[in-house]
Design an enzyme around this catalytic site. Structure first.
Site, short mmCIF file in Angstrom:
data_model
loop_
_atom_site.label_atom_id
_atom_site.label_comp_id
_atom_site.label_asym_id
_atom_site.label_seq_id
_atom_site.Cartn_x
_atom_site.Cartn_y
_atom_site.Cartn_z
CG ASP A 1 -0.29 -0.15 2.68
OD1 ASP A 1 0.85 -0.33 2.54
OD2 ASP A 1 -1.14 0.01 3.51
CG ASP B 1 5.97 6.26 6.47
OD1 ASP B 1 5.31 7.24 6.01
OD2 ASP B 1 6.87 6.19 7.52
CG PHE C 1 -1.46 9.27 9.09
CD1 PHE C 1 -0.48 8.25 9.09
CD2 PHE C 1 -2.80 9.18 9.03
CE1 PHE C 1 -1.10 6.85 9.46
CE2 PHE C 1 -3.24 7.85 9.45
CZ PHE C 1 -2.34 6.74 9.60
P1 IMP Z 1 7.50 1.82 6.58
O1 IMP Z 1 7.87 0.31 7.08
O2 IMP Z 1 7.74 2.87 7.50
O3 IMP Z 1 7.83 1.82 5.04
O4 IMP Z 1 6.07 1.33 6.94
C1 IMP Z 1 5.12 0.94 5.77
C2 IMP Z 1 3.61 0.58 6.63
O5 IMP Z 1 3.43 1.55 7.57
C3 IMP Z 1 2.79 0.68 5.58
O6 IMP Z 1 2.49 -0.62 4.98
C4 IMP Z 1 1.22 1.05 6.14
O7 IMP Z 1 0.81 0.17 6.59
C5 IMP Z 1 1.88 2.08 7.32
N1 IMP Z 1 1.75 3.54 6.92
C6 IMP Z 1 2.92 4.28 6.67
N2 IMP Z 1 2.30 5.43 6.34
C7 IMP Z 1 1.10 5.61 6.50
C8 IMP Z 1 -0.06 6.50 6.12
O8 IMP Z 1 0.05 7.63 6.06
N3 IMP Z 1 -1.33 6.09 6.53
C9 IMP Z 1 -1.51 4.95 6.83
N4 IMP Z 1 -0.61 3.72 7.09
C10 IMP Z 1 0.89 4.10 6.95
MG MG Z 2 1.34 -2.16 4.68
#
Ligand code: IMP
Ligand code: MG
Length: 196
Positions: A119, A122, A171
């Site tokens: 999805d 981040d 967010f």
């Molecule tokens: P990462 O490991 O920091 O890349 O986090 C990724 C995960 O964090 C995604 O798969 C989402 O489930 C969650 N996430 C990161 N940013 C958002 C956001 O803005 N809204 C909702 N979920 C998010």
């Molecule tokens: Mg996710």
């Protein structure tokens, strides 16, 4: 007097924006359905072109990617398979404390071209970890296909081959993405309204 007029102008803009309430927070539309559809189709066409003659396995990461995966796969014209996986964290006996494992990978991906469907990327830590774990299964190749990418938040060097949309650091919810479990069931994508 001036302050009152400014207040009224802001109040009007606020009510004109399409907003939704998810639990204790308010969100405003930031990416409308039509834009999402067009970008998802574009990414699917890139995959159709790049993977011509191959039979990829799509691994959709639950929960967030379920709507994106459903829309993307309907635009993919290749012979392909899909599996829904989940990254589970638990406290193990390792010295690092946290162990993350891929749950639901109920097929043999040895020698297969794999496309991860995510999805949002981040910090990129989730995807970096997923790549490491998947490599142990010896697939022919692994590409990342994400609906959204926050380039400003990336903490690791990650090769994201397919990305539908790049967004700022705010967010967001909707189209599969949640705030505390809620807000996944919308057609548009919404950004948190910062009230401070
Ligand atoms: P990462 O490991 O920091 O890349 O986090 C990724 C995960 O964090 C995604 O798969 C989402 O489930 C969650 N996430 C990161 N940013 C958002 C956001 O803005 N809204 C909702 N979920 C998010
Ligand atoms: Mg996710």
């Amino acid at each position: 007097m001036i302050n009152r007029r400014i207040f009224i102008i802001f109040a009007k803009i606020y009510t004109l924006m399409e907003t939704i309430q998810v639990k204790d927070k308010r969100f405003a539309v930031s990416i409308p359905e039509e834009k999402i559809k067009a970008e998802v189709k574009r990414v699917a066409e890139e995959i159709n072109r790049d993977y011509e003659g191959k039979e990829p396995v799509f691994l959709a990461v639950l929960n967030g990617s379920f709507i994106f995966a459903a829309d993307l796969l309907r635009e993919v014209t290749l012979p392909c398979e899909i599996s829904f996986v989940r990254l589970a964290s638990y406290q193990g006996v390792s010295t690092t404390g946290e162990i993350r494992e891929i749950m639901g990978l109920n097929m043999d991906i040895t020698g297969r071209p794999v496309i991860i469907v995510e999805d949002i990327v981040d910090t990129g830590l989730t995807m970096a970890h997923m790549l490491d774990t998947l490599k142990k299964h010896n697939p022919a190749s692994i590409d990342i296909c994400t609906l959204l990418l926050k380039p400003g938040k990336l903490q690791v060097n990650l090769d994201v081959r397919y990305c539908a949309m790049r967004i700022p650091n705010d967010f967001i919810v909707g189209y599969g993405l949640d705030y505390d479990g809620f807000g996944r069931n919308t057609k548009d994508i919404y950004t948190l309204i910062n009230m401070e």
